[in-house]
Design a protein around this motif. Sequence first.
Motif, PDB file in Angstrom:
ATOM      1  N   ASN A  84       3.591  -0.618  -8.717  1.00 61.71           N
ATOM      2  CA  ASN A  84       2.527  -0.055  -7.904  1.00 61.71           C
ATOM      3  C   ASN A  84       1.404  -1.082  -7.763  1.00 61.71           C
ATOM      4  OD1 ASN A  84       0.054   1.371  -7.186  1.00 61.71           O
ATOM      5  ND2 ASN A  84       1.253   3.251  -7.431  1.00 61.71           N
TER       6      ASN A  84
ATOM      7  N   SER B   1      -1.610  -1.010  -6.170  1.00 57.50           N
ATOM      8  CA  SER B   1      -3.019  -0.661  -6.353  1.00 57.50           C
ATOM      9  C   SER B   1      -3.338  -0.409  -7.827  1.00 57.50           C
ATOM     10  CB  SER B   1      -3.387   0.553  -5.498  1.00 57.50           C
ATOM     11  OG  SER B   1      -2.527   1.625  -5.790  1.00 57.50           O
ATOM     12  N   GLU B   2      -2.391   0.123  -8.549  1.00 56.01           N
ATOM     13  CA  GLU B   2      -2.616   0.353  -9.983  1.00 56.01           C
ATOM     14  C   GLU B   2      -2.248  -0.870 -10.823  1.00 56.01           C
ATOM     15  OE1 GLU B   2      -1.878   5.071 -10.637  1.00 56.01           O
ATOM     16  OE2 GLU B   2      -0.092   3.809 -10.540  1.00 56.01           O
TER      17      GLU B   2
ATOM     18  N   ASN C 223       0.844  -1.167   0.000  1.00 54.49           N
ATOM     19  CA  ASN C 223       0.000   0.000   0.000  1.00 54.49           C
ATOM     20  C   ASN C 223       0.891   1.233   0.000  1.00 54.49           C
ATOM     21  OD1 ASN C 223      -2.284   1.551   0.391  1.00 54.49           O
ATOM     22  ND2 ASN C 223      -3.130  -0.003   1.774  1.00 54.49           N
ATOM     23  N   TRP C 224       0.335   2.397  -0.255  1.00 57.07           N
ATOM     24  CA  TRP C 224       1.169   3.594  -0.270  1.00 57.07           C
ATOM     25  C   TRP C 224       1.791   3.880   1.098  1.00 57.07           C
ATOM     26  CZ3 TRP C 224      -0.209   7.886   2.696  1.00 57.07           C
ATOM     27  CH2 TRP C 224      -1.490   7.834   3.252  1.00 57.07           C
TER      28      TRP C 224
HETATM   29  C1  LIG Z   1       0.311   3.848  -6.443  1.00 57.32           C
HETATM   30  O1  LIG Z   1      -0.445   4.726  -7.220  1.00 57.32           O
HETATM   31  C2  LIG Z   1      -1.419   5.435  -6.494  1.00 57.32           C
HETATM   32  C3  LIG Z   1      -2.276   6.183  -7.488  1.00 57.32           C
HETATM   33  O2  LIG Z   1      -1.482   6.931  -8.363  1.00 57.32           O
HETATM   34  C4  LIG Z   1      -0.714   6.349  -5.517  1.00 57.32           C
HETATM   35  O3  LIG Z   1      -1.658   7.083  -4.783  1.00 57.32           O
HETATM   36  C5  LIG Z   1       0.115   5.503  -4.590  1.00 57.32           C
HETATM   37  O4  LIG Z   1       0.865   6.337  -3.754  1.00 57.32           O
HETATM   38  C6  LIG Z   1       1.058   4.604  -5.361  1.00 57.32           C
HETATM   39  N1  LIG Z   1       1.641   3.637  -4.456  1.00 57.32           N
HETATM   40  C7  LIG Z   1       2.915   3.667  -4.120  1.00 57.32           C
HETATM   41  C8  LIG Z   1       3.353   2.598  -3.203  1.00 57.32           C
HETATM   42  O5  LIG Z   1       3.673   4.507  -4.545  1.00 57.32           O
END
Ligand SMILES: *[C@@H]1O[C@H](CO)[C@@H](O)[C@H](O)[C@H]1NC(C)=O
Length: 569
Positions: A262, A264-265, A180-181
């Motif tokens: 990434n 989630s994407e 996750n972010w």
């Molecule tokens: C993955 O992409 C999302 C949408 O752009 C972003 O909010 C998120 O921070 C990204 N995840 C990481 C781990 O960088």
Amino acid sequence: MEMGFYFYIVCCFLIFFSKASTAIDTISLSESLTDGKTLVSNGGSFALGFFSPYISNSNNRYLGIWYHNDPNQTVVWVANRINPIKGSTGVLKIESSGKIVLQVQNTTVVWSTNSTASVENPVLQLLDSGNLVLRDGKDINPENYLWQSFDYPSDTMLPGMKIGVDLRTGFDRRLSAWKNWDDPSPGDLTYGVELEGSPEMVLMKGLEKYYLTGVWVGNGFSGIRDVRSNPIYDYHFVWNETETYYTFSLKNKSVMSRVVLNQSERVRKRFTWNPENQTWEMFAMRPSDYCDRYGLCGPNGNCDYNKLPVCQCLTGFRPKWPERWNSSEYSGGCIHSKPLNCQTGDGFITIRRVKSPAITNPWVHKTMNLKECKAECLRNCSCMAYINLDFTGGGGSGCAMWFGDLVDIKQFQSDSDGIDLYIRVSASETELKKKAKVKLAIILAPVIAALSGLLLVVCYIRRNRRKLKGEGGFGPVYKGTLANGQEIAVKRLSKSSGQGLNEFKNEQHPDERPSMSSVVLMLGSHNELPSPKQPGFLFYNKPFEVDSSPGNDESSSRNEISLSTFEAR
Ligand SMILES: *[C@@H]1O[C@H](CO)[C@@H](O)[C@H](O)[C@H]1NC(C)=O
Ligand SMILES: *[C@@H]1O[C@H](CO)[C@@H](O)[C@H](O)[C@H]1NC(C)=O
Ligand SMILES: *[C@@H]1O[C@H](CO)[C@@H](O)[C@H](O)[C@H]1NC(C)=O
Ligand SMILES: *[C@@H]1O[C@H](CO)[C@@H](O)[C@H](O)[C@H]1NC(C)=O
Ligand SMILES: *[C@@H]1O[C@H](CO)[C@@H](O)[C@H](O)[C@H]1NC(C)=O
Ligand SMILES: *[C@@H]1O[C@H](CO)[C@@H](O)[C@H](O)[C@H]1NC(C)=O
Ligand SMILES: *[C@@H]1O[C@H](CO)[C@@H](O)[C@H](O)[C@H]1NC(C)=O
Ligand SMILES: *[C@@H]1O[C@H](CO)[C@@H](O)[C@H](O)[C@H]1NC(C)=O
Ligand SMILES: *[C@@H]1O[C@H](CO)[C@@H](O)[C@H](O)[C@H]1NC(C)=O
């Protein structure tokens, strides 16, 4: 005067030492790194220290490496991915056993590397490449690493990092996305080398293939040949007895570029730093379109983004379940329209500009040429397709074959993308194509003759007009409709008027144009074909090219290109 001078010297010393103390890039046996302190690499590119992934009430702390001159401190590597430290009590040390240890409050170990042989003088250093390395300070070769963070990548690939497998030890270096972010623990999205047959890069979602680059064909991956000429980086792929890995290097060392996953994407993105407005700009993304999704069109389907529906059956195939296919349910894929008959002889159809199918039952030969490859595939009744590999450079040798269903083929439009795939079809299928070609040739030949006559007249008139007006410019495009309703575009290829007409005359010289009878002869013949001249004015946009019947010679059969593209469908 003298006092002033000493004062100046002292100041210089102070400035020098304060600089030096903030820009340390190593720790040795007796030293440690506590939360709040950082190591900064020699050239100032990267920093190592403790961080929280987000500004919030959570006090989770991780040891990581980030870009030193990025105001957002974009993290490229994390040590204790699954074991955050609560609060600022983390300490990083090295031990004489050759271990790197991350501890909480001087006691609990949250992360450590495996012990190497004990070293007298271990030194942990953050290199300017972003690689954190442990070496023996006494070793005369500073590149003898006992341990390096590049061997344990997180979600980010940096220049010089190897993603792939050490075949001697089976050690597999692959990227894994943050969950996750705000959580650097590994998600189930990973990126690494798939080693079956000719290797390729694979984005996996858990145990499932999610996106493939297409196999390595010697001068690129079959599905991403477009990246060969980009302004930012060069990529290298090593495939030999000891290792198989992908790596990239920067064309301009002062440019910053990284590849990151990434979760989630569900993508792999490449970013490049824009120093002017201090941001990361996305350079490329995979998967990048609908057809990149693994196996979207099912077995023996071909995903063509420029067609509706995007899923098409390969030439010589039909939907396995037509009703489901018609309602956009493609997972059943396609089956041969005419059953194969290996005994009486099958043939091959060339599908141009495609990403190779996923390797299932691999067979790769690094030196076999295309002709031998075809013969070998023909001989083995379960060989369904083959491609040419280029391991010698300049269209050289190498052969890969597929046994079983062909999955994950993607159609490209440009000649610089994709590869030629030769697929097995029944001989009757290739016969059918040939008859269709003859029929079309009969329709086409008079049309071609009439059109070229018309063009000659038009061009002659235009040239004379231009001579009067003194103008140049590109030739016009003429459109015509064939008897079967197919539209063709006819265009003059000149750049300047006078020279253009000469070119045109040469291209269309009647002696060089095949006569009607020879066209029919060429299409019906299995033997030597005359080399056709540049077609000159026929433009078509269909990727398929009918190849030969069994036993036909490769080089001659491929010459049929100029007319074979007008197939009846
Ligand atoms: C993955 O992409 C999302 C949408 O752009 C972003 O909010 C998120 O921070 C990204 N995840 C990481 C781990 O960088
Ligand atoms: C960690 O332990 C060492 C020796 O055991 C001691 O000298 C040091 O003060 C301790 N550090 C902290 C932060 O407790
Ligand atoms: C230590 O070695 C074990 C077994 O070889 C391996 O599974 C583990 O990933 C290694 N840990 C690190 C941090 O290298
Ligand atoms: C494989 O390639 C690597 C990198 O070029 C090289 O260091 C290694 O010696 C090669 N191994 C063999 C067996 O050729
Ligand atoms: C390399 O990139 C830097 C920073 O963008 C630029 O100033 C420099 O001119 C580039 N060098 C070359 C050889 O292109
Ligand atoms: C950053 O600058 C480039 C030109 O250098 C520009 O094209 C781009 O739109 C800018 N991006 C932002 C987010 O301002
Ligand atoms: C830094 O973070 C802020 C807020 O999330 C964002 O707007 C900005 O674009 C980021 N800058 C860079 C260089 O990524
Ligand atoms: C599927 O669609 C095609 C073209 O529209 C049509 O010819 C065919 O009969 C349809 N097949 C089925 C089973 O609905
Ligand atoms: C065809 O190739 C497959 C896969 O390599 C192999 O298992 C099989 O024995 C071959 N069959 C013949 C008749 O050579």
